[in-house]
Structures are given as structure tokens and as C-alpha cells.
Design a protein around this motif. Sequence first.
Motif, PDB file in Angstrom:
ATOM      1  N   THR A   3     -11.655  19.252 -17.269  1.00 44.29           N
ATOM      2  CA  THR A   3     -12.983  18.695 -17.059  1.00 44.29           C
ATOM      3  C   THR A   3     -13.010  17.253 -17.539  1.00 44.29           C
ATOM      4  OG1 THR A   3     -13.998  20.863 -17.361  1.00 44.29           O
ATOM      5  CG2 THR A   3     -15.421  18.936 -17.628  1.00 44.29           C
ATOM      6  N   PHE A   4     -13.645  16.387 -16.772  1.00 46.10           N
ATOM      7  CA  PHE A   4     -13.731  14.972 -17.131  1.00 46.10           C
ATOM      8  C   PHE A   4     -14.699  14.797 -18.297  1.00 46.10           C
ATOM      9  CE2 PHE A   4     -15.896  10.839 -16.610  1.00 46.10           C
ATOM     10  CZ  PHE A   4     -14.817  10.017 -16.875  1.00 46.10           C
ATOM     11  N   THR A   5     -14.268  14.115 -19.349  1.00 43.94           N
ATOM     12  CA  THR A   5     -15.112  13.880 -20.523  1.00 43.94           C
ATOM     13  C   THR A   5     -15.261  12.403 -20.843  1.00 43.94           C
ATOM     14  OG1 THR A   5     -13.190  14.153 -21.985  1.00 43.94           O
ATOM     15  CG2 THR A   5     -14.530  16.119 -21.545  1.00 43.94           C
ATOM     16  N   GLY A   6     -14.772  11.531 -19.964  1.00 40.74           N
ATOM     17  CA  GLY A   6     -14.909  10.103 -20.183  1.00 40.74           C
ATOM     18  C   GLY A   6     -13.572   9.384 -20.133  1.00 40.74           C
ATOM     19  N   ARG A  39      -4.009   8.015 -17.221  1.00 43.67           N
ATOM     20  CA  ARG A  39      -3.740   8.816 -16.027  1.00 43.67           C
ATOM     21  C   ARG A  39      -4.559  10.110 -15.981  1.00 43.67           C
ATOM     22  NH1 ARG A  39      -0.617  13.026 -14.667  1.00 43.67           N
ATOM     23  NH2 ARG A  39       0.475  13.076 -16.675  1.00 43.67           N
ATOM     24  N   LEU A  40      -4.499  10.906 -17.024  1.00 43.41           N
ATOM     25  CA  LEU A  40      -5.172  12.207 -16.986  1.00 43.41           C
ATOM     26  C   LEU A  40      -6.700  12.076 -16.903  1.00 43.41           C
ATOM     27  CD1 LEU A  40      -2.940  14.256 -19.451  1.00 43.41           C
ATOM     28  CD2 LEU A  40      -3.024  14.411 -16.960  1.00 43.41           C
ATOM     29  N   PRO A  41      -7.346  11.194 -17.678  1.00 41.97           N
ATOM     30  CA  PRO A  41      -8.796  11.040 -17.509  1.00 41.97           C
ATOM     31  C   PRO A  41      -9.200  10.577 -16.113  1.00 41.97           C
ATOM     32  CG  PRO A  41      -8.114  10.132 -19.610  1.00 41.97           C
ATOM     33  CD  PRO A  41      -6.852  10.440 -18.853  1.00 41.97           C
ATOM     34  N   LEU A  42      -8.436   9.648 -15.527  1.00 39.33           N
ATOM     35  CA  LEU A  42      -8.785   9.175 -14.188  1.00 39.33           C
ATOM     36  C   LEU A  42      -8.556  10.261 -13.142  1.00 39.33           C
ATOM     37  CD1 LEU A  42      -7.620   5.458 -14.050  1.00 39.33           C
ATOM     38  CD2 LEU A  42      -9.881   6.402 -14.509  1.00 39.33           C
ATOM     39  N   GLU A  43      -7.499  11.032 -13.285  1.00 44.25           N
ATOM     40  CA  GLU A  43      -7.272  12.134 -12.351  1.00 44.25           C
ATOM     41  C   GLU A  43      -8.422  13.142 -12.417  1.00 44.25           C
ATOM     42  OE1 GLU A  43      -3.448  13.732 -13.275  1.00 44.25           O
ATOM     43  OE2 GLU A  43      -2.358  12.251 -12.068  1.00 44.25           O
ATOM     44  N   ALA A  44      -8.907  13.438 -13.622  1.00 42.22           N
ATOM     45  CA  ALA A  44     -10.022  14.364 -13.772  1.00 42.22           C
ATOM     46  C   ALA A  44     -11.299  13.784 -13.162  1.00 42.22           C
ATOM     47  CB  ALA A  44     -10.236  14.687 -15.254  1.00 42.22           C
ATOM     48  N   LEU A  45     -11.541  12.500 -13.387  1.00 45.47           N
ATOM     49  CA  LEU A  45     -12.717  11.841 -12.819  1.00 45.47           C
ATOM     50  C   LEU A  45     -12.689  11.874 -11.298  1.00 45.47           C
ATOM     51  CD1 LEU A  45     -15.206   9.980 -12.859  1.00 45.47           C
ATOM     52  CD2 LEU A  45     -13.640   8.050 -13.161  1.00 45.47           C
ATOM     53  N   LEU A  46     -11.565  11.486 -10.714  1.00 44.78           N
ATOM     54  CA  LEU A  46     -11.453  11.416  -9.259  1.00 44.78           C
ATOM     55  C   LEU A  46     -11.549  12.789  -8.621  1.00 44.78           C
ATOM     56  CD1 LEU A  46      -8.611   8.763  -9.195  1.00 44.78           C
ATOM     57  CD2 LEU A  46     -10.996   8.389  -8.518  1.00 44.78           C
ATOM     58  N   ALA A  47     -11.037  13.803  -9.308  1.00 47.10           N
ATOM     59  CA  ALA A  47     -11.138  15.165  -8.785  1.00 47.10           C
ATOM     60  C   ALA A  47     -12.596  15.612  -8.719  1.00 47.10           C
ATOM     61  CB  ALA A  47     -10.327  16.121  -9.653  1.00 47.10           C
ATOM     62  N   GLU A  48     -13.397  15.239  -9.695  1.00 48.77           N
ATOM     63  CA  GLU A  48     -14.799  15.644  -9.706  1.00 48.77           C
ATOM     64  C   GLU A  48     -15.628  14.853  -8.697  1.00 48.77           C
ATOM     65  OE1 GLU A  48     -16.526  15.915 -13.586  1.00 48.77           O
ATOM     66  OE2 GLU A  48     -14.847  17.097 -14.401  1.00 48.77           O
ATOM     67  N   LEU A  49     -15.195  13.641  -8.367  1.00 51.39           N
ATOM     68  CA  LEU A  49     -15.909  12.822  -7.380  1.00 51.39           C
ATOM     69  C   LEU A  49     -15.474  13.109  -5.944  1.00 51.39           C
ATOM     70  CD1 LEU A  49     -15.860   9.384  -9.223  1.00 51.39           C
ATOM     71  CD2 LEU A  49     -17.844  10.872  -8.883  1.00 51.39           C
ATOM     72  N   ALA A  50     -14.330  13.770  -5.781  1.00 50.67           N
ATOM     73  CA  ALA A  50     -13.752  13.986  -4.452  1.00 50.67           C
ATOM     74  C   ALA A  50     -14.664  14.742  -3.491  1.00 50.67           C
ATOM     75  CB  ALA A  50     -12.408  14.697  -4.578  1.00 50.67           C
ATOM     76  N   ARG A 186     -20.851  10.901 -18.870  1.00 49.37           N
ATOM     77  CA  ARG A 186     -21.791  10.111 -18.063  1.00 49.37           C
ATOM     78  C   ARG A 186     -21.079   9.103 -17.173  1.00 49.37           C
ATOM     79  NH1 ARG A 186     -26.027   5.830 -20.719  1.00 49.37           N
ATOM     80  NH2 ARG A 186     -26.528   4.701 -18.775  1.00 49.37           N
ATOM     81  N   ALA A 187     -19.848   8.739 -17.536  1.00 49.16           N
ATOM     82  CA  ALA A 187     -19.099   7.767 -16.735  1.00 49.16           C
ATOM     83  C   ALA A 187     -18.962   8.237 -15.293  1.00 49.16           C
ATOM     84  CB  ALA A 187     -17.723   7.524 -17.352  1.00 49.16           C
ATOM     85  N   ARG A 188     -18.826   9.543 -15.085  1.00 46.89           N
ATOM     86  CA  ARG A 188     -18.732  10.073 -13.729  1.00 46.89           C
ATOM     87  C   ARG A 188     -19.986   9.721 -12.922  1.00 46.89           C
ATOM     88  NH1 ARG A 188     -18.806  14.942 -15.072  1.00 46.89           N
ATOM     89  NH2 ARG A 188     -21.072  15.020 -14.916  1.00 46.89           N
ATOM     90  N   ASP A 189     -21.159   9.920 -13.524  1.00 44.18           N
ATOM     91  CA  ASP A 189     -22.411   9.644 -12.827  1.00 44.18           C
ATOM     92  C   ASP A 189     -22.588   8.150 -12.570  1.00 44.18           C
ATOM     93  OD1 ASP A 189     -22.974  12.381 -12.953  1.00 44.18           O
ATOM     94  OD2 ASP A 189     -23.942  12.167 -14.911  1.00 44.18           O
ATOM     95  N   GLU A 190     -22.138   7.322 -13.510  1.00 44.21           N
ATOM     96  CA  GLU A 190     -22.274   5.884 -13.329  1.00 44.21           C
ATOM     97  C   GLU A 190     -21.354   5.372 -12.221  1.00 44.21           C
ATOM     98  OE1 GLU A 190     -24.379   3.775 -14.559  1.00 44.21           O
ATOM     99  OE2 GLU A 190     -25.402   5.211 -15.851  1.00 44.21           O
TER     100      GLU A 190
END
Length: 211
Positions: A3-6, A39-50, A186-190
Motif C-alpha cells: 500500500t502506498f504511504t507516501g 523505486r518501491l514507493p513510486l511503484e506502489a503509487l503508480l499501481a494505485e493510480l493505474a 495524501r500524496a496519491r490524491d495530490e
Amino acid sequence: MDTFTGIPAAASVFYAELENNNNRDWWLAHKDAYDAVVRLPLEALLAELAPVFGPAKLFRPYRDVRFSLDKSPYKTAQGAFVSNHEGVGFYLQVSADGLLVGGGFHSSSPAHLARYRSAVDAPASGEALVRVTGTLSESGFSIEGQRLKTVPCGFPRGHPRAELLKHKTLSASRQLGLPEWLDTGRARDEVARHWEQLRPLVDWVIRYAAP
């Protein structure tokens, strides 16, 4: 996928140090840190935005130095491109300066460029692009891209959209830096909010200029 946490503040620290130590020995000694804070935080972020924006490509951290005078082996920023159409989509970058978001098209193939210029020339689609780029500029985005010095052949110098016709690629970006929400979920939402602001530009390119 976690899960993306920032995006940790340590990601910017990593790239600030890399700028001063751009060599293989330093990279190998800090590869675990790159994986953990970049790498791992960005992969988690992009997966949730996909599901909303499409599949993402996380760029390789290694530079192609074959034709460059600068032989530094590693990129000093981690970029990612999210796209459902070749050369068109949304961009994300983390560097020593923090977070940057963007969107538009980077393909300058002859077919893509011809369709783009034709759409800019046409009154309806051309004025629509003027409104889109104007709104983005007013919202704090920089309008960018590869540009010719003069209006391309076949179009009058006094064309009402001469500046847009000079573009070979067209994108908009905004440097967000290191906001207090960067290392939180919150970074995901921003990122999503800023990409939604860029969606009219991406949609315009897909509608009028994509081959």
C-alpha cells in the motif's frame, strides 16, 4: 504490491547525494536505499493510480552515455510515464528538488507532428488548445516542449497561434517541491488532482493529434 504511504523525504536526500557522487561504487553502496525510498514507493503509487490514469512505465535509473560528453552513469531524477496512447500521457518525477508532475506528448514522429500542426491551424481545435494551455498557465503550470525558432514552413508568420505551431512536442509541468504531504498517503490524491488538471491537454492531443 505494498500500500502506498507516501514518498519519503529521504528520496530527495538520496538524489542530492547522488549529484555529488555519481559513480558506480557509490550507487552500489546505496542501491538498497534507492529501492526503499524511491523505486518501491513510486511503484506502489503508480499501481494505485493505474485504474484511473493507465499503466505506468518507471524509467531505468541508468543513463545512456554512448553519445554524451557527460559520462555520469546514473540519472539524477527518477521519472515515470503513464500512458494509454503512444507518446501521450502523464509524467511524474522525483529529484533533489522534490516532486514534479506533468503531462502532454513527447513523440515528434512525422505523422504525429503533421496532425498536431493541422489541429493547431484549424480554428476550432486550435482555439481549444489555446484555452487549455491558458488555463494550465494560470494554474501554475509551465508550458514546455521542443520548439522551432520560427513558424514551420507552410504557415504564415503572423498565424494567430504561431507560438503553438512552433512546438514539436508539447507538455505542461509543475514543480511541487517538498510539500508537507509528500511523505503521506495524501500524496496519491495530490498527484491525481494535478494530473486531472492536465487531463484536458492529454485529451486534446489524443483527440486531435495522436496518429
